[in-house]
Design an enzyme around this catalytic site. Structure first.
Site, PDB file in Angstrom:
ATOM      1  N   ALA A 400     -33.768 -25.182  -2.350  1.00 52.43           N
ATOM      2  CA  ALA A 400     -32.452 -24.572  -2.523  1.00 52.43           C
ATOM      3  C   ALA A 400     -32.553 -23.238  -3.242  1.00 52.43           C
ATOM      4  O   ALA A 400     -31.881 -22.274  -2.889  1.00 52.43           O
ATOM      5  CB  ALA A 400     -31.522 -25.515  -3.297  1.00 52.43           C
ATOM      6  N   CYS A 401     -33.391 -23.164  -4.254  1.00 50.36           N
ATOM      7  CA  CYS A 401     -33.571 -21.937  -5.029  1.00 50.36           C
ATOM      8  C   CYS A 401     -35.016 -21.914  -5.526  1.00 50.36           C
ATOM      9  O   CYS A 401     -35.523 -22.938  -5.985  1.00 50.36           O
ATOM     10  CB  CYS A 401     -32.585 -21.906  -6.206  1.00 50.36           C
ATOM     11  SG  CYS A 401     -32.668 -20.414  -7.203  1.00 50.36           S
ATOM     12  N   THR A 404     -40.249 -17.187  -9.241  1.00 48.44           N
ATOM     13  CA  THR A 404     -41.372 -16.970 -10.152  1.00 48.44           C
ATOM     14  C   THR A 404     -40.917 -15.957 -11.189  1.00 48.44           C
ATOM     15  O   THR A 404     -40.416 -14.884 -10.824  1.00 48.44           O
ATOM     16  CB  THR A 404     -42.612 -16.437  -9.404  1.00 48.44           C
ATOM     17  OG1 THR A 404     -42.957 -17.354  -8.363  1.00 48.44           O
ATOM     18  CG2 THR A 404     -43.779 -16.295 -10.348  1.00 48.44           C
ATOM     19  N   GLN A 409     -45.359 -12.711 -11.844  1.00 51.32           N
ATOM     20  CA  GLN A 409     -45.393 -12.326 -10.440  1.00 51.32           C
ATOM     21  C   GLN A 409     -46.661 -11.539 -10.120  1.00 51.32           C
ATOM     22  O   GLN A 409     -47.321 -11.013 -11.009  1.00 51.32           O
ATOM     23  CB  GLN A 409     -44.141 -11.509 -10.085  1.00 51.32           C
ATOM     24  CG  GLN A 409     -42.860 -12.334 -10.108  1.00 51.32           C
ATOM     25  CD  GLN A 409     -41.631 -11.527  -9.751  1.00 51.32           C
ATOM     26  OE1 GLN A 409     -41.701 -10.334  -9.479  1.00 51.32           O
ATOM     27  NE2 GLN A 409     -40.462 -12.176  -9.770  1.00 51.32           N
ATOM     28  N   ARG A 410     -46.966 -11.475  -8.818  1.00 46.92           N
ATOM     29  CA  ARG A 410     -48.147 -10.777  -8.303  1.00 46.92           C
ATOM     30  C   ARG A 410     -49.459 -11.429  -8.771  1.00 46.92           C
ATOM     31  O   ARG A 410     -50.464 -10.749  -8.960  1.00 46.92           O
ATOM     32  CB  ARG A 410     -48.127  -9.286  -8.677  1.00 46.92           C
ATOM     33  CG  ARG A 410     -46.878  -8.556  -8.199  1.00 46.92           C
ATOM     34  CD  ARG A 410     -46.985  -7.072  -8.435  1.00 46.92           C
ATOM     35  NE  ARG A 410     -48.053  -6.492  -7.636  1.00 46.92           N
ATOM     36  CZ  ARG A 410     -47.932  -6.109  -6.363  1.00 46.92           C
ATOM     37  NH1 ARG A 410     -46.787  -6.265  -5.739  1.00 46.92           N
ATOM     38  NH2 ARG A 410     -48.958  -5.585  -5.720  1.00 46.92           N
ATOM     39  N   TYR A 413     -48.608 -17.044  -7.673  1.00 47.79           N
ATOM     40  CA  TYR A 413     -47.858 -18.251  -8.029  1.00 47.79           C
ATOM     41  C   TYR A 413     -46.718 -18.519  -7.053  1.00 47.79           C
ATOM     42  O   TYR A 413     -46.309 -19.677  -6.876  1.00 47.79           O
ATOM     43  CB  TYR A 413     -47.312 -18.142  -9.449  1.00 47.79           C
ATOM     44  CG  TYR A 413     -48.385 -18.155 -10.515  1.00 47.79           C
ATOM     45  CD1 TYR A 413     -49.228 -19.238 -10.662  1.00 47.79           C
ATOM     46  CD2 TYR A 413     -48.558 -17.078 -11.375  1.00 47.79           C
ATOM     47  CE1 TYR A 413     -50.217 -19.255 -11.634  1.00 47.79           C
ATOM     48  CE2 TYR A 413     -49.534 -17.075 -12.349  1.00 47.79           C
ATOM     49  CZ  TYR A 413     -50.367 -18.170 -12.475  1.00 47.79           C
ATOM     50  OH  TYR A 413     -51.346 -18.179 -13.435  1.00 47.79           O
ATOM     51  N   GLY A 414     -46.181 -17.479  -6.434  1.00 45.40           N
ATOM     52  CA  GLY A 414     -45.101 -17.687  -5.477  1.00 45.40           C
ATOM     53  C   GLY A 414     -45.557 -18.509  -4.277  1.00 45.40           C
ATOM     54  O   GLY A 414     -44.875 -19.461  -3.862  1.00 45.40           O
ATOM     55  N   GLU A 435     -33.426 -22.802   1.974  1.00 38.06           N
ATOM     56  CA  GLU A 435     -32.010 -22.518   2.152  1.00 38.06           C
ATOM     57  C   GLU A 435     -31.794 -21.017   2.280  1.00 38.06           C
ATOM     58  O   GLU A 435     -32.402 -20.226   1.577  1.00 38.06           O
ATOM     59  CB  GLU A 435     -31.218 -23.091   0.969  1.00 38.06           C
ATOM     60  CG  GLU A 435     -29.715 -22.947   1.093  1.00 38.06           C
ATOM     61  CD  GLU A 435     -28.991 -23.572  -0.082  1.00 38.06           C
ATOM     62  OE1 GLU A 435     -27.965 -23.020  -0.510  1.00 38.06           O
ATOM     63  OE2 GLU A 435     -29.481 -24.616  -0.571  1.00 38.06           O
ATOM     64  N   SER A 439     -33.836 -14.035  -0.890  1.00 34.58           N
ATOM     65  CA  SER A 439     -33.896 -12.707  -1.483  1.00 34.58           C
ATOM     66  C   SER A 439     -34.952 -11.878  -0.758  1.00 34.58           C
ATOM     67  O   SER A 439     -35.722 -12.381   0.060  1.00 34.58           O
ATOM     68  CB  SER A 439     -34.223 -12.809  -2.973  1.00 34.58           C
ATOM     69  OG  SER A 439     -35.516 -13.355  -3.148  1.00 34.58           O
TER      70      SER A 439
END
Length: 542
Positions: A400-401, A404, A409-410, A413-414, A435, A439
């Site tokens: 749903a959401c 990271t 980030q970078r 981990y995403g 969902e 972004s």
């Protein structure tokens, strides 16, 4: 491609009015204007860039800092030092919107004023024949009220008509409940159409005031009638209280105009200090502080470093308050139920809204499960990111959401979060998809994961494979598989049929990506069974 045609009412208007540089001051700038403001580019050089003014304020003072210092800060006299503008940089992403000092405005360059708003078609029609429409509306409202009074019918709280109690002669009404024409409360079971019709009856003139001098006579409904008393406390319903919390509380569904203005500057989470990207509905007393201090374990928020240090002496939480379902090296995943860990999940939603603009934050987090990824060390489990999923999704969404945190980030981990969500879908035996809408950063991450997973499966498969086989082995939906293969141009027409072919350049790029990727999810380290909820457990609310 043919040029885009616009309707007659939406033809491009004249250029916006401007004021030449040097003919205005910072005090004349209003919301909606576009001015040139000095900013520092990534190379460290100062540039002048056009920006739109979204909000204006006096420079805020930190009440917590003043209380500790015990001194009073004198307010500057110059408007350049006193005012601040919240600006949106032209042709830049919204996450770069920020508060700037008025001294950074380039006054010797032209100022662009906002275009005046054209009147709507409804107002134009009302201005053409104002008297007749207002008279008909008043007569219609009076006739409705009189008919209800003669019939002796009034509506109860849930819209069920019941006979009214007879009243003695000479008295307006013996019952303390309001009259039908004076008050109408809309219950959740009522339809929206009657309320919309009543709103249309309240015709206003061009100045925004009700016109009592319209053509025809004004009907006197009851000049001597006493105003209705307010409804009792027992008259409020559970649905109305939930709606009030959702739309008026601190954790509210944000109004578009309010969310354009970022209310937080910086966040300190553990040993990291990051900039907030978007609006998040934290309580008003924490808005516009220089830094908002957040406990990295319980996610509570404080206005000063002293308050956070005092809290850390009492907070004994060293990891998210849930079950650890995965552990490999220094990475752990915790599963949390939004119904059981209500406060922690609400704090997590508030924090994530600072970096997500496409999601709407609701007050109720009970319909969701939260999977939090943490990095373990000697001091505890530090949150890296998380994703949430519905306990029962009608559209088979497995996320749903997803987020990271910016300080992590970078680092891959995403993709790790995305891969873990699909491992859960494999355990459930379902096909999953995130969902929508995603972004911009989330869409890039998912496209990269889909491409990498599908190409890796194709390269390691020697037998013939179909779209359905790819979906069943990866738990990626058929639509996402088709879109990914089409984007990568994997479909080729060979001997009268469509085949999947991977170009050499794409294979080489995939090998380089695999060499760079260090972290993967190991399914044998996942100790988890899909949770099963009864009908009573899926009833959310109060």
């Amino acid at each position: 491609m043919a040029p885009h045609s616009t309707p007659k009412d939406e033809q491009p208007s004249d250029p916006p009015p401007t004021t030449r540089g040097g003919a205005y001051s910072v005090e004349t700038i209003s919301v909606g204007c576009k001015v040139y403001i000095r900013r520092q580019n990534p190379d460290g050089e100062t540039e002048e860039r056009l920006a739109e003014i979204l909000s204006i304020r006096d420079k805020p003072t930190n009440p917590y800092a003043l209380r500790q210092a015990g001194i009073k800060q004198e307010e500057p006299l110059r408007p350049e030092d006193r005012l601040e503008f919240f600006v949106h940089w032209d042709q830049f992403n919204k996450r770069l919107d920020e508060w700037v000092s008025a001294s950074r405005v380039v006054l010797n360059r032209d100022l662009e004023w906002p275009r005046p708003k054209a009147p709507s078609s409804a107002k134009k029609a009302a201005q053409k024949a104002p008297g007749k429409s207002r008279q008909q509306s008043l007569l219609k409202k009076a006739a409705t009220t009189s008919a209800l009074a003669v019939a002796g019918i009034e509506k109860t709280e849930h819209g069920t008509p019941t006979p009214s109690t007879p009243t003695p002669s000479g008295s307006a009404r013996a019952s303390p409940s309001p009259t039908p024409g004076s008050l109408k409360r809309k219950a959740p079971h009522d339809e929206a159409q009657p309320e919309e019709e009543e709103d249309e009856d309240l015709d206003l003139d061009a100045e925004g005031e009700m016109d009592v001098d319209a053509e025809g006579e004004m009907l006197d409904l009851d000049a001597n009638e006493q105003p209705a008393p307010p409804p009792s406390v027992s008259a409020f319903s559970k649905e109305q209280e939930i709606e009030k919390l959702r739309t008026r509380g601190s954790m509210t569904q944000s109004i578009s105009e309010i969310t354009r203005v970022k209310n937080l500057n910086r966040l300190q989470i553990g040993r990291h200090e990051v900039d907030a990207w978007y609006f998040s509905p934290y309580p008003q007393e924490y808005a516009h502080l220089p830094v908002l201090y957040i406990c990295e374990f319980c996610l509570s928020y404080f206005g000063s470093q002293f308050m956070l240090a005092r809290h850390r002496k009492r907070c004994n939480l060293l990891h998210p308050p849930g079950n650890e379902i995965y552990r490999h090296e220094d990475i752990s995943f915790f599963e949390l139920d939004g119904k059981r860990q209500l406060t922690w999940c609400r704090n997590l939603s508030l924090l994530s809204k600072c970096f997500l603009d496409h999601k709407t934050l609701y007050y109720d987090v009970t319909p969701f499960l939260y999977y939090v990824m943490c990095q373990r060390d000697s001091t505890g489990c530090h949150i890296i990111g998380y994703f949430s999923k519905e306990k029962e999704s009608a559209d088979n969404y497995n996320v749903a959401c997803i987020l990271t945190l910016p300080q992590h980030q970078r680092h891959g981990y995403g993709k790790l979060l995305i891969e873990f969500s699909y491992e859960l879908s494999k355990k459930e035996g379902k096909l999953g998809s995130p969902e929508k809408p995603l972004s911009d950063l989330g869409l890039l991450s998912y496209r990269a994961y889909w491409a990498e997973t599908i190409i890796d499966l194709l390269l390691n498969t020697t037998d013939d494979i179909s779209i359905d086989d790819i979906a069943q082995k990866t738990s990626i939906t058929h639509a996402d598989v088709m879109n990914t293969c089409t984007t990568l141009q994997l479909f080729k027409h060979y001997k009268g049929q469509h085949v999947i072919s991977i170009p050499e350049a794409l294979q080489e790029r995939h090998r380089k990506t695999q060499e760079k990727r260090r972290r993967r999810i190991h399914p044998e380290c996942l100790i988890w069974k899909p949770p099963v909820f009864t009908r009573d457990q899926l009833r959310f609310g109060w």
